[in-house]
Design a protein around this motif. Structure first.
Motif, PDB file in Angstrom:
ATOM      1  N   ASP A  41       0.824  -1.205   0.000  1.00 21.86           N
ATOM      2  CA  ASP A  41       0.000   0.000   0.000  1.00 21.86           C
ATOM      3  C   ASP A  41       0.859   1.256   0.000  1.00 21.86           C
ATOM      4  O   ASP A  41       0.542   2.247  -0.669  1.00 21.86           O
ATOM      5  N   VAL A  42       1.956   1.225   0.753  1.00 25.93           N
ATOM      6  CA  VAL A  42       2.864   2.376   0.751  1.00 25.93           C
ATOM      7  C   VAL A  42       3.487   2.545  -0.631  1.00 25.93           C
ATOM      8  O   VAL A  42       3.610   3.665  -1.141  1.00 25.93           O
ATOM      9  N   HIS A  43       3.856   1.438  -1.235  1.00 25.48           N
ATOM     10  CA  HIS A  43       4.416   1.512  -2.592  1.00 25.48           C
ATOM     11  C   HIS A  43       3.409   2.155  -3.535  1.00 25.48           C
ATOM     12  O   HIS A  43       3.780   2.992  -4.382  1.00 25.48           O
ATOM     13  N   GLN A  44       2.148   1.768  -3.416  1.00 22.74           N
ATOM     14  CA  GLN A  44       1.133   2.326  -4.318  1.00 22.74           C
ATOM     15  C   GLN A  44       0.962   3.824  -4.112  1.00 22.74           C
ATOM     16  O   GLN A  44       0.743   4.573  -5.076  1.00 22.74           O
ATOM     17  N   ILE A  45       1.041   4.268  -2.878  1.00 21.16           N
ATOM     18  CA  ILE A  45       0.946   5.712  -2.642  1.00 21.16           C
ATOM     19  C   ILE A  45       2.078   6.433  -3.378  1.00 21.16           C
ATOM     20  O   ILE A  45       1.854   7.450  -4.054  1.00 21.16           O
ATOM     21  N   HIS A  46       3.281   5.906  -3.256  1.00 20.13           N
ATOM     22  CA  HIS A  46       4.421   6.539  -3.944  1.00 20.13           C
ATOM     23  C   HIS A  46       4.263   6.452  -5.457  1.00 20.13           C
ATOM     24  O   HIS A  46       4.603   7.402  -6.177  1.00 20.13           O
ATOM     25  N   TRP A  47       3.766   5.314  -5.964  1.00 17.54           N
ATOM     26  CA  TRP A  47       3.558   5.176  -7.405  1.00 17.54           C
ATOM     27  C   TRP A  47       2.524   6.187  -7.906  1.00 17.54           C
ATOM     28  O   TRP A  47       2.713   6.825  -8.944  1.00 17.54           O
ATOM     29  N   LEU A  48       1.416   6.305  -7.167  1.00 16.89           N
ATOM     30  CA  LEU A  48       0.371   7.240  -7.593  1.00 16.89           C
ATOM     31  C   LEU A  48       0.887   8.672  -7.582  1.00 16.89           C
ATOM     32  O   LEU A  48       0.554   9.469  -8.469  1.00 16.89           O
ATOM     33  N   MET A  49       1.711   9.000  -6.589  1.00 16.19           N
ATOM     34  CA  MET A  49       2.290  10.341  -6.557  1.00 16.19           C
ATOM     35  C   MET A  49       3.262  10.552  -7.704  1.00 16.19           C
ATOM     36  O   MET A  49       3.418  11.668  -8.199  1.00 16.19           O
ATOM     37  N   ARG A  50       3.929   9.485  -8.114  1.00 15.79           N
ATOM     38  CA  ARG A  50       4.861   9.600  -9.242  1.00 15.79           C
ATOM     39  C   ARG A  50       4.089   9.754 -10.553  1.00 15.79           C
ATOM     40  O   ARG A  50       4.463  10.561 -11.412  1.00 15.79           O
ATOM     41  N   VAL A  51       3.018   8.995 -10.694  1.00 18.08           N
ATOM     42  CA  VAL A  51       2.218   9.059 -11.920  1.00 18.08           C
ATOM     43  C   VAL A  51       1.437  10.368 -11.995  1.00 18.08           C
ATOM     44  O   VAL A  51       1.247  10.940 -13.061  1.00 18.08           O
ATOM     45  N   ASP A  52       0.958  10.847 -10.830  1.00 12.95           N
ATOM     46  CA  ASP A  52       0.204  12.105 -10.778  1.00 12.95           C
ATOM     47  C   ASP A  52       0.892  13.029  -9.775  1.00 12.95           C
ATOM     48  O   ASP A  52       0.560  13.032  -8.585  1.00 12.95           O
ATOM     49  N   PRO A  53       1.867  13.818 -10.209  1.00 20.78           N
ATOM     50  CA  PRO A  53       2.645  14.657  -9.277  1.00 20.78           C
ATOM     51  C   PRO A  53       1.795  15.610  -8.458  1.00 20.78           C
ATOM     52  O   PRO A  53       2.214  16.039  -7.381  1.00 20.78           O
ATOM     53  N   ALA A  54       0.587  15.946  -8.943  1.00 21.77           N
ATOM     54  CA  ALA A  54      -0.260  16.873  -8.192  1.00 21.77           C
ATOM     55  C   ALA A  54      -0.648  16.304  -6.833  1.00 21.77           C
ATOM     56  O   ALA A  54      -0.976  17.053  -5.913  1.00 21.77           O
ATOM     57  N   LEU A  55      -0.603  14.985  -6.709  1.00 20.86           N
ATOM     58  CA  LEU A  55      -0.927  14.370  -5.425  1.00 20.86           C
ATOM     59  C   LEU A  55       0.130  14.660  -4.373  1.00 20.86           C
ATOM     60  O   LEU A  55      -0.132  14.586  -3.175  1.00 20.86           O
ATOM     61  N   LYS A  56       1.326  15.012  -4.829  1.00 22.10           N
ATOM     62  CA  LYS A  56       2.428  15.249  -3.893  1.00 22.10           C
ATOM     63  C   LYS A  56       2.660  16.732  -3.657  1.00 22.10           C
ATOM     64  O   LYS A  56       2.849  17.163  -2.520  1.00 22.10           O
ATOM     65  N   ASP A  57       2.623  17.502  -4.747  1.00 23.30           N
ATOM     66  CA  ASP A  57       3.040  18.896  -4.633  1.00 23.30           C
ATOM     67  C   ASP A  57       1.961  19.901  -5.005  1.00 23.30           C
ATOM     68  O   ASP A  57       2.146  21.101  -4.804  1.00 23.30           O
ATOM     69  N   GLY A  58       0.843  19.436  -5.557  1.00 22.36           N
ATOM     70  CA  GLY A  58      -0.174  20.369  -6.017  1.00 22.36           C
ATOM     71  C   GLY A  58      -0.930  21.018  -4.877  1.00 22.36           C
ATOM     72  O   GLY A  58      -0.862  20.586  -3.716  1.00 22.36           O
ATOM     73  N   PRO A  59      -1.688  22.078  -5.188  1.00 26.03           N
ATOM     74  CA  PRO A  59      -2.460  22.770  -4.134  1.00 26.03           C
ATOM     75  C   PRO A  59      -3.535  21.885  -3.522  1.00 26.03           C
ATOM     76  O   PRO A  59      -3.951  22.125  -2.392  1.00 26.03           O
ATOM     77  N   ALA A  60      -4.000  20.883  -4.268  1.00 22.98           N
ATOM     78  CA  ALA A  60      -5.042  19.994  -3.761  1.00 22.98           C
ATOM     79  C   ALA A  60      -4.463  18.679  -3.250  1.00 22.98           C
ATOM     80  O   ALA A  60      -5.193  17.690  -3.128  1.00 22.98           O
ATOM     81  N   ALA A  61      -3.159  18.636  -2.969  1.00 20.30           N
ATOM     82  CA  ALA A  61      -2.547  17.399  -2.473  1.00 20.30           C
ATOM     83  C   ALA A  61      -3.241  16.971  -1.185  1.00 20.30           C
ATOM     84  O   ALA A  61      -3.443  17.793  -0.285  1.00 20.30           O
ATOM     85  N   PRO A  62      -3.613  15.692  -1.089  1.00 15.79           N
ATOM     86  CA  PRO A  62      -4.430  15.260   0.046  1.00 15.79           C
ATOM     87  C   PRO A  62      -3.689  15.198   1.376  1.00 15.79           C
ATOM     88  O   PRO A  62      -4.313  15.305   2.428  1.00 15.79           O
ATOM     89  N   PHE A  63      -2.362  15.037   1.326  1.00 18.12           N
ATOM     90  CA  PHE A  63      -1.636  14.770   2.570  1.00 18.12           C
ATOM     91  C   PHE A  63      -0.792  15.969   2.984  1.00 18.12           C
ATOM     92  O   PHE A  63      -0.097  16.582   2.163  1.00 18.12           O
ATOM     93  N   THR A  64      -0.827  16.270   4.241  1.00 14.03           N
ATOM     94  CA  THR A  64       0.014  17.316   4.814  1.00 14.03           C
ATOM     95  C   THR A  64       1.383  16.720   5.136  1.00 14.03           C
ATOM     96  O   THR A  64       1.553  15.499   5.176  1.00 14.03           O
ATOM     97  N   PRO A  65       2.386  17.566   5.385  1.00 14.94           N
ATOM     98  CA  PRO A  65       3.687  17.029   5.812  1.00 14.94           C
ATOM     99  C   PRO A  65       3.575  16.141   7.052  1.00 14.94           C
ATOM    100  O   PRO A  65       4.303  15.149   7.178  1.00 14.94           O
ATOM    101  N   ALA A  66       2.661  16.493   7.962  1.00 15.32           N
ATOM    102  CA  ALA A  66       2.489  15.659   9.157  1.00 15.32           C
ATOM    103  C   ALA A  66       1.941  14.281   8.778  1.00 15.32           C
ATOM    104  O   ALA A  66       2.342  13.264   9.353  1.00 15.32           O
ATOM    105  N   ASP A  67       1.012  14.246   7.795  1.00 19.05           N
ATOM    106  CA  ASP A  67       0.490  12.955   7.320  1.00 19.05           C
ATOM    107  C   ASP A  67       1.615  12.089   6.762  1.00 19.05           C
ATOM    108  O   ASP A  67       1.722  10.901   7.070  1.00 19.05           O
ATOM    109  N   LEU A  68       2.440  12.699   5.930  1.00 25.61           N
ATOM    110  CA  LEU A  68       3.513  11.948   5.278  1.00 25.61           C
ATOM    111  C   LEU A  68       4.567  11.504   6.292  1.00 25.61           C
ATOM    112  O   LEU A  68       5.140  10.412   6.144  1.00 25.61           O
ATOM    113  N   ASP A  69       4.793  12.317   7.315  1.00 24.09           N
ATOM    114  CA  ASP A  69       5.750  11.916   8.348  1.00 24.09           C
ATOM    115  C   ASP A  69       5.215  10.705   9.113  1.00 24.09           C
ATOM    116  O   ASP A  69       5.973   9.772   9.418  1.00 24.09           O
ATOM    117  N   LEU A  70       3.922  10.707   9.410  1.00 24.53           N
ATOM    118  CA  LEU A  70       3.323   9.564  10.093  1.00 24.53           C
ATOM    119  C   LEU A  70       3.358   8.326   9.202  1.00 24.53           C
ATOM    120  O   LEU A  70       3.590   7.207   9.685  1.00 24.53           O
TER     121      LEU A  70
END
Length: 982
Positions: free
Chosen positions: A207-236
């Motif tokens: 599941d963690v791999h898929q999150i990274h894959w989806l962020m790689r395929v759709d960069p907006a999930l990682k860096d866009g204004p509508a990215a779902p996860f906050t830095p605190a989420d990603l740290d957890l």
């Protein structure tokens, strides 16, 4: 003369030594550093080995190439038994000398025992294969250069980004959806399993791999204004990922092989390696530390699994949220209609990824609004979006705000509404428990199907007949599941907190208590007619569906399902739970009738399973006791439905067709008593007379063998048996024990009469061949027919003699036939010749394994019984051989105590011997031998086996036909059975 083994090259020798030192460090507790350090060791090997090969054969490097780590190795995620996936990459055509270079690089790794996945490809091949095969694509999403020409690697990354990833998001998302459906079916939801798969189960590393894959395929999930996860989420997420990865490292070291399933037998060693104190040593011969006990081991494992499940739950929830954010509804049509207010307040609306809050940060300080959010999600069968889940967790993180949740008004009706809406299958629902979907799904499923782009996913070779991924709707967490994931349920009902993450270290339950509780609620909700659109679904019988539909107070049943295990840490969790449930419901404002019914159901929720699997259902007093306890048909039906849901949600070892048939038989008899009055003696007499008359009629008519069982199960298919002689049939009926006409139906009794005739014919032949003293001892006849509950009724006739039941039980065990129950029917003297009695032991066994020829199987059982009775077959020796065979899988169940109870209160005519012990091959045979050695006769046996543990009940009398009332003799019997259960 043996050829000498080639010496390892220096680079491989250094790798071997480095791995040994790394494993030793990990054994001392340095688990976290292992994956990266192991990857660095392999990196060093490849670089050093390339230098060695270049010095030996410079021509191998005439054409530039690059060595790339892919997959888990590319992520620097090498656990002790992980595959090492590596790619030798050329820019254009692959030269002839590439094979020699590959052998030089890879063969030493095979000599070291590493699992190596390698490929030699040109750059164009990589791009082409990644467009055709998503597995290749995902491996290239995790690449890392090891050595070689950096320019080739840069060109691969450039073309991969421009030609593969560009515009591929929709198709890739559909593959992820299909892949997760397959993972769920094969590995289950590991965030709620007691034997989780740490890599491929939902909530695992994949599941963690898929999150990274989806962020790689759709960069907006990682860096866009509508990215779902906050830095605190990603740290957890990083913390949870590191914990699961450490657990996988410890698992590989404990198992000393490649495995990702955290089986029971490995959990103590893994828990100890992870720093949870009290777990037992990994080596069987290691001396146990002072004060260490099975209890300490169990507590350590439970603490470890509780922490593991919390990490895997968060991982699963983030992966679900990431996928939903990546593939929101397409604009236009009905999809936009769902972006409307969905509750009494405009602060809550139904967004593209689920129920959402317009101002999540402000809502974190408003407990009432958060509760209303989950009710709204339940009403519209929508998940709760990630931002709202984050707001829920933020609200619960503050102790003062968390305490306010328990004092909210309207908690009880809110819970009931959420419970009622939880009947649809979710990603966390066991596949076998999910009701069958109708051809046209609900609005949620239809909307999700419209979310996808029309482009089909690429087809792999041999997959053209597979359903299109767009036909699969994603399974998402229901509001009820999200309440468990976020901790909201324990905030609303603080009494749920102690069991929320409670783990029971056994092999009976498949879920922690909190997860199990909500699965029971979901299973009950799925029984409602509206849950299946009024159509039959799942594995529920029409009778159960009718009972659920006719309940006047279904909400009370749902509340009982929620409360039934609230007192689980207590030894008497049923009795203590009844008091706790009353307190909870009183505080939440339930009326007194609701409190009374729920308390009754909680207190008695184990009544039907215990009685049905351990007691003689032919004894009128058994059903009468259940009827008397319930007092009304409504309570009886609610108790039945709760028992079914509880057993289904416990796991396959607690629920099967045979268990279901026992529950239904007991409830049917108790219901008859409540509806038609007591089943007094005249009714029993009428039943016996009717069974006698019908059996006589069937016996006097021709009977033909069935093709699936042979001639009455004897291996002569299609052969008709002639009618019985009337005088012989009457004689059989006279000599049968009276109990036979109460516990057997007329067709079975007619088959037993034919069985007696075959036995008489065989006995007459044996008396001609043998001296009078030995004639008949090894004669046996068998009858086997399929019955309800995927079982076979196996009747074996032989001369009545001490130890006969033990012989038959041992023979069935030797033939891998799992015994569910047994009835011992001894006919009157003279039924097997002058002065001899005929014994007909009736066994119910689980359906034999597929692929067996049943006629041959029953014939082998018959011969083995005869050989054992005449001393030609030593059952003890053969069973011990079978137990010690490498093909015999040892029990993986945790160690458990042996218990024996001598009970003279449950039956007016028999003493009950109850034995609970770890299961093993031939245990029933050994217990029966011990009972025989104590001069006791077995009249009935109820066999309850839950894979790793048995709970058998024997109805016995002394050789004089009396109950076992002498305390000293009873203690001798108890000790003998404890010894036999070793």
């Amino acid at each position: 003369m043996n050829a000498s083994i080639p010496a390892l090259p220096p680079a491989a020798q250094r790798l071997r030594q480095g791995r040994i030192l790394l494993a030793e460090a990990a054994a001392q507790g340095e688990l976290a550093a292992y994956p990266v350090a192991a990857s660095a060791l392999v990196d060093a090997y490849f670089r050093e080995r390339l230098d060695e090969l270049k010095a030996e054969s410079p021509a191998l490097f005439a054409q530039p190439c690059a060595l790339i780590a892919v997959g888990g190795y590319g992520r620097s995620e090498l656990c002790p038994a992980s595959d090492v996936d590596v790619l030798l990459l050329y820019e254009s055509a692959i030269p002839k000398h590439a094979d020699e270079l590959s052998r030089g690089l890879f063969h030493p790794l095979w000599d070291l025992g590493l699992d190596l996945g390698h490929g030699v490809r040109a750059l164009a091949d990589c791009i082409r294969l990644s467009l055709e095969d998503t597995q290749v694509l995902t491996s290239l999403l995790d690449t890392r250069m090891i050595a070689g020409d950096a320019g080739i690697v840069a060109r691969l990354e450039g073309e991969f980004a421009s030609r593969v990833l560009s515009g591929y998001a929709g198709t890739f998302g559909q593959w992820v959806l299909t892949h997760n459906a397959a993972r769920r079916a094969e590995y289950g939801d590991s965030s709620g399993l007691l034997e989780p798969d740490l890599k491929n189960g939902l909530g695992g590393l994949r599941d963690v791999h898929q999150i990274h894959w989806l962020m790689r395929v759709d960069p907006a999930l990682k860096d866009g204004p509508a990215a779902p996860f906050t830095p605190a989420d990603l740290d957890l997420l990083r913390q949870d990922y590191a914990f699961v990865l450490r657990a996988r490292t410890a698992l590989h070291l404990a198992a000393r092989r490649k495995t990702d399933r955290l089986n029971f037998d490995l959990q103590p060693a893994v828990a100890r390696a992870m720093g949870f104190t009290g777990a037992e040593p990994a080596q069987p011969g290691e001396v146990q530390a002072p004060g260490q006990s099975a209890l300490a081991t169990g507590l350590a494992v439970e603490a470890f699994l509780s922490r593991l499940h919390q990490s895997m739950t968060r991982i699963r929830a983030m992966r679900q949220a990431c996928w939903m954010e990546a593939f929101p509804p397409q604009p236009g049509g009905q999809a936009e209609a769902c972006l409307q207010p969905a509750a009494t307040t405009p602060e809550i609306f139904c967004g593209p990824t689920g129920m959402a809050l317009r101002d999540p940060e402000a809502a974190a300080g408003n407990p009432a609004l958060i509760l209303e959010l989950y009710v709204a999600a339940a009403r519209q069968a929508r998940p709760v979006c990630w931002s709202a889940l984050r707001a829920t967790r933020a609200a619960l993180a503050d102790p003062e705000r968390r305490a306010a949740f328990a004092n909210l008004p309207g908690i009880l009706p809110a819970l009931v509404e959420i419970f009622r809406a939880s009947g649809q299958p979710t990603e966390s629902t066991p596949p076998q428990a999910a009701p069958a979907r109708k051809q046209e799904g609900g609005g949620f499923a239809k909307a999700l199907k419209r979310f996808f782009a029309p482009a089909p996913a690429p087809e792999a070779p041999g997959q053209k007949d597979q359903p299109a991924p767009a036909d699969i709707a994603p399974a998402v967490a229901t509001p009820l599941q999200s309440m468990l994931d976020t901790g909201l349920m324990s905030a609303l009902v603080p009494e749920f907190g102690p069991v929320e993450h409670l783990v029971q270290f056994d092999d009976f339950h498949i879920h922690p208590v909190g997860k199990h509780t909500l699965e029971v609620v979901r299973a009950l909700a799925a029984m409602q007619p509206e849950a299946s659109g009024g159509a039959p679904g799942g594995d529920l019988s029409p009778e159960l569906r009718r009972q659920a539909a006719e309940l006047p107070h279904f909400d009370r049943l749902l509340l009982a399902g929620f409360c039934h295990d609230l007192a689980k840490p207590d030894r008497d969790h049923s009795g203590a739970g009844a008091h706790l449930a009353t307190d909870v419901l009183r505080r939440l404002g339930a009326d007194e009738p609701t409190q009374a019914d729920v308390a009754f159901l909680v207190k008695q929720h184990l009544l039907i399973p215990k009685i049905a699997t351990r007691r003689d259902l032919a004894d009128e007093s058994v059903a009468a006791g259940v009827a008397e306890t319930c007092g009304s048909v409504e309570r009886l039906d609610m108790l039945h439905l709760l028992a079914v849901a509880d057993s289904q949600s416990t796991g396959p070892r607690a629920w099967n067709p045979w268990t279901a048939s026992l529950f239904e038989e007991l409830v049917r008899k108790a219901r008859k008593l409540l509806v038609a009055g007591p089943l007094a003696e005249p009714h029993a007499v009428d039943k016996s007379r009717h069974v006698r008359e019908e059996a006589l009629r069937l016996a006097l008519a021709p009977a033909s063998g069935k093709p699936d069982t042979g001639k009455a199960g004897t291996g002569e298919p299609g052969v008709s048996e002639s009618p019985l002689d009337a005088a012989f049939a009457e004689s059989c009926l006279e000599r049968m024990p009276a109990r036979a006409f109460l516990v057997l139906d007329a067709p079975t009794i007619a088959r037993h009469m034919r069985l007696a005739r075959r036995f008489k014919d065989s006995l007459d032949e044996d008396m001609v061949r043998k001296p009078a003293g030995k004639a008949g001892i090894g004669v046996a006849e068998i009858d086997a027919v399929p019955v309800k509950g995927r079982a076979f009724q196996v009747s074996i006739a032989a001369l009545d003699q001490p130890g006969l039941f033990a012989v038959m039980a041992g023979v069935l065990a030797l033939h891998d036939l799992n015994i569910l129950s047994a009835e011992v029917l001894t006919w009157a003297p003279g039924s097997a010749g002058p002065g001899n009695s005929l014994a007909v032991d009736v066994f119910l066994v689980q359906e034999p394994a597929e692929g067996l020829f049943l006629e041959d199987l029953w014939a082998r059982v018959k011969r083995a019984v005869g050989y054992a009775l005449t001393g030609k077959l030593s059952l003890e020796y053969r069973l011990e051989q079978k137990r010690s065979s490498p093909l015999s899988l040892p029990s993986r169940a945790p160690k458990s105590r042996r218990k024996v109870r001598v009970d003279n209160e449950q039956s007016d005519f028999y003493t009950l011997l109850e034995v609970a012990a770890p299961d093993r091959l031939g245990l029933l045979h050994d217990l029966a031998r011990a009972i025989c050695a104590q001069d006791l006769r077995i009249h009935l046996a109820r066999i309850a086996t839950s894979a790793g543990r048995i709970h058998d009940v024997f109805y016995v009398r002394t050789g004089e036909g009396l109950k076992l009332t002498d305390p000293e003799r009873a203690e001798d019997v108890r000790q003998a059975l404890l010894s036999a259960a070793q």
